[in-house]
Design an enzyme around this catalytic site. Structure first.
Site, mmCIF file in Angstrom:
data_model
loop_
_atom_site.group_PDB
_atom_site.id
_atom_site.type_symbol
_atom_site.label_atom_id
_atom_site.label_comp_id
_atom_site.label_asym_id
_atom_site.label_seq_id
_atom_site.Cartn_x
_atom_site.Cartn_y
_atom_site.Cartn_z
ATOM 1 N N LEU A 137 -9.289 13.422 3.852
ATOM 2 C CA LEU A 137 -9.226 15.066 5.056
ATOM 3 C C LEU A 137 -7.759 15.496 3.635
ATOM 4 C CD1 LEU A 137 -9.176 16.132 8.232
ATOM 5 C CD2 LEU A 137 -11.206 16.131 6.612
ATOM 6 N N TYR A 179 -8.120 10.712 8.470
ATOM 7 C CA TYR A 179 -7.238 10.788 7.569
ATOM 8 C C TYR A 179 -7.204 10.687 6.039
ATOM 9 C CZ TYR A 179 -6.539 9.870 12.223
ATOM 10 O OH TYR A 179 -6.548 10.393 13.690
ATOM 11 N N GLY A 196 -16.855 10.902 4.384
ATOM 12 C CA GLY A 196 -15.217 10.421 5.462
ATOM 13 C C GLY A 196 -14.351 11.069 6.078
ATOM 14 N N GLY A 197 -14.710 11.796 7.385
ATOM 15 C CA GLY A 197 -14.292 13.318 7.718
ATOM 16 C C GLY A 197 -12.788 12.763 8.479
ATOM 17 N N HIS A 218 17.542 28.179 16.596
ATOM 18 C CA HIS A 218 16.721 29.625 16.451
ATOM 19 C C HIS A 218 16.969 29.629 15.046
ATOM 20 C CE1 HIS A 218 14.841 33.164 17.117
ATOM 21 N NE2 HIS A 218 15.583 33.152 15.738
ATOM 22 N N LYS A 269 1.704 11.475 -1.349
ATOM 23 C CA LYS A 269 2.367 12.570 -0.089
ATOM 24 C C LYS A 269 3.271 13.164 -1.313
ATOM 25 C CE LYS A 269 1.000 11.565 3.450
ATOM 26 N NZ LYS A 269 -0.472 10.515 2.901
ATOM 27 N N THR A 305 0.443 -1.370 0.003
ATOM 28 C CA THR A 305 0.017 0.145 -0.173
ATOM 29 C C THR A 305 1.002 2.016 -0.123
ATOM 30 O OG1 THR A 305 -2.360 -1.516 1.017
ATOM 31 C CG2 THR A 305 -1.902 1.057 1.572
#
Length: 458
Positions: free
Chosen positions: A182, A179, A176-177, A440, A51, A41
């Site tokens: 969305l 992963y 379907g809400g 930083h 992705k 998968t």
């Protein structure tokens, strides 16, 4: 004629090839059976393609925001065929790499076809019969099709089918809400489609804390995605303009007309056609193979790894299943599934990184805990990048001072959260993070500050 091996691995997903590598390196004669695409998968219909497409969608989104950064990109139009071609190239390279690795592995024989048990130690692949004292199942899962009125009268997309589109939908309705829904919803909105997400529950990603759900809803609404929550009695029907999705919501129209519908309402394991009954392997009511803490089934000599065992639904948990099995069989290292800490990400943009316990789970446990929060509006890195949506939330045990979990929704959240994950595994007290000196400017530099502002969870 029966061909005999030391081990048979069914499925070339994330756990299978790696296990084959360890077993053959230990001198075992191994058979790997794959009926479809090498890589499972993740490589073919999950992480890698989605992705890759998320990255294309993010690039288009940033280009449209050029004015916010001091430039103009003009009219930004997405060519889905080119996006698909880019995705297909990344996927095929990854798949070929796995296939080549297995094909050139000394001591490993690859069989292409559908594996079925004929006994606890034998598997048929077409006309061939394979036998081994150890059998490892790594067969993955697929999209679930729950009984919903009218579903058999329309053609809907799944996470697999939608990856094959080369023309943009006019209006994508996502049922379907959670992963998968969305991620695709935001992706196609950024490609230029009208998008509506239909969710039966009262909020998106119901397993998350309410503040996380609300923040995610805000991110999607800000991009023009329509949400239909509390959608009871979801049903489907053909329509001249595509597909009618009927919903019984507390507000809004009772019907949404989409040119395309993506069904993203869960997954099911690929265990219904393996002949498990011939081996006596037990499954739960949903079809997941029942395993113990070392991934052994009820039948000696048979293990189940990856999505098919119901002990995790991620690439990283599947790979960890391989590590657990290999450690126990080859390294005399008694690793267990229960030793791992839950972690995952929601790859919308900005992403959500999650590790350990949610605030809801901590409250339900009854333990005394500390909580620290900071909105991304107070994170310099987020301000500089022009995206201050989301927040950081960290939970710590009040007695032990060890980290319980974290939710980081915002710029870099999927990466930043690993700092908390590492400290959970190290069983380190919160003071270790508080006294660290991060670089930083980074989102991670705010973690010591959040820990320093911990307050009792009331």
């Amino acid at each position: 004629m029966t061909q005999r091996f030391d081990a048979i691995i069914v499925g070339a997903g994330q756990a299978g090839p790696a296990l084959a590598g360890r077993l053959t390196a230990a001198g075992r004669k191994v058979a790997v059976v794959e009926r479809h695409l090498f890589g499972g998968t993740c490589v073919n219909t999950g992480c890698t393609p989605t992705k890759t497409m998320v990255a294309s969608a993010q690039a288009a989104h940033l280009a449209r925001r050029g004015e916010d950064f001091g430039f103009s990109a003009g009219n930004v139009a997405v060519d889905l065929a080119r996006v698909k071609a880019r995705k297909d190239g990344v996927v095929s390279n990854s798949r070929r790499g796995i296939e080549g690795w297995l094909g050139g592995m000394d001591g490993c024989t690859v069989f292409r076809g559908h594996a079925r048990f004929t006994s606890p130690t034998t598997i048929s692949v077409g006309e061939q019969l394979l036998e081994a004292p150890q059998i490892f199942l790594n067969v993955g899962g697929r999209a679930a099709f729950p009984p919903m009125p009218g579903l058999d009268k329309v053609e809907v997309l799944t996470n697999t089918g939608i990856l094959g589109l080369d023309v943009l939908p006019r209006h994508l309705v996502v049922v379907g809400g959670s992963y998968i829904g969305l991620e695709f919803g935001q992706m196609f909105r950024r490609f230029g489609c009208e998008v509506t997400i239909v969710e039966k529950g009262s909020r998106l990603i119901g397993r998350e804390d309410e503040d996380v759900s609300k923040a995610v809803e805000g991110i999607l609404l800000n991009e023009g995605i329509k949400l239909r929550l509390d959608a009871e009695c979801i049903h489907f029907a053909p329509h001249p303009d595509g597909i009618a999705v009927g919903v019984d919501c507390t507000s809004g129209e009772r019907e949404v007309i989409g040119s395309h519908v993506l069904l993203a309402v869960g997954r099911r394991p690929n265990t219904d056609d393996l002949g498990l009954e011939a081996a006596g392997v037990a499954v739960d009511p949903r079809g997941y193979i029942i395993v113990d803490d070392q991934l052994r089934t009820n039948v000696p000599g048979i293990w189940a790894l990856g999505d098919c065992n119901g002990r995790g639904a991620f690439t990283h948990t599947a790979y960890n299943d391989f590590e657990i099995v290999a450690a126990n069989l080859l390294d005399d290292d008694p690793r267990r599934v229960s030793d791992r800490t839950e972690c995952y990400a929601l790859y919308i943009d900005p992403p959500l990184g999650r590790v350990g316990m949610s605030e809801k789970a901590v409250r339900a446990s009854g333990r005394k805990a500390l909580i620290g929060m900071r909105p991304m509006t107070r994170v310099s890195r987020a301000i500089e990048k022009g995206d201050t949506q989301g927040f950081i939330k960290i939970l710590v045990d009040a007695k032990t001072q060890q980290f319980l979990g974290a939710s980081i929704l915002g710029v870099g959240g999927d990466e930043v959260v690993h700092g908390i994950l590492d400290l959970i595994y190290a069983k380190a007290p919160a003071s270790v993070l508080q006294r660290s000196v991060p670089i930083h400017p980074n989102v991670s530099e705010l973690l010591p500050t959040v820990v320093g502002e911990l307050k009792p969870l009331e």
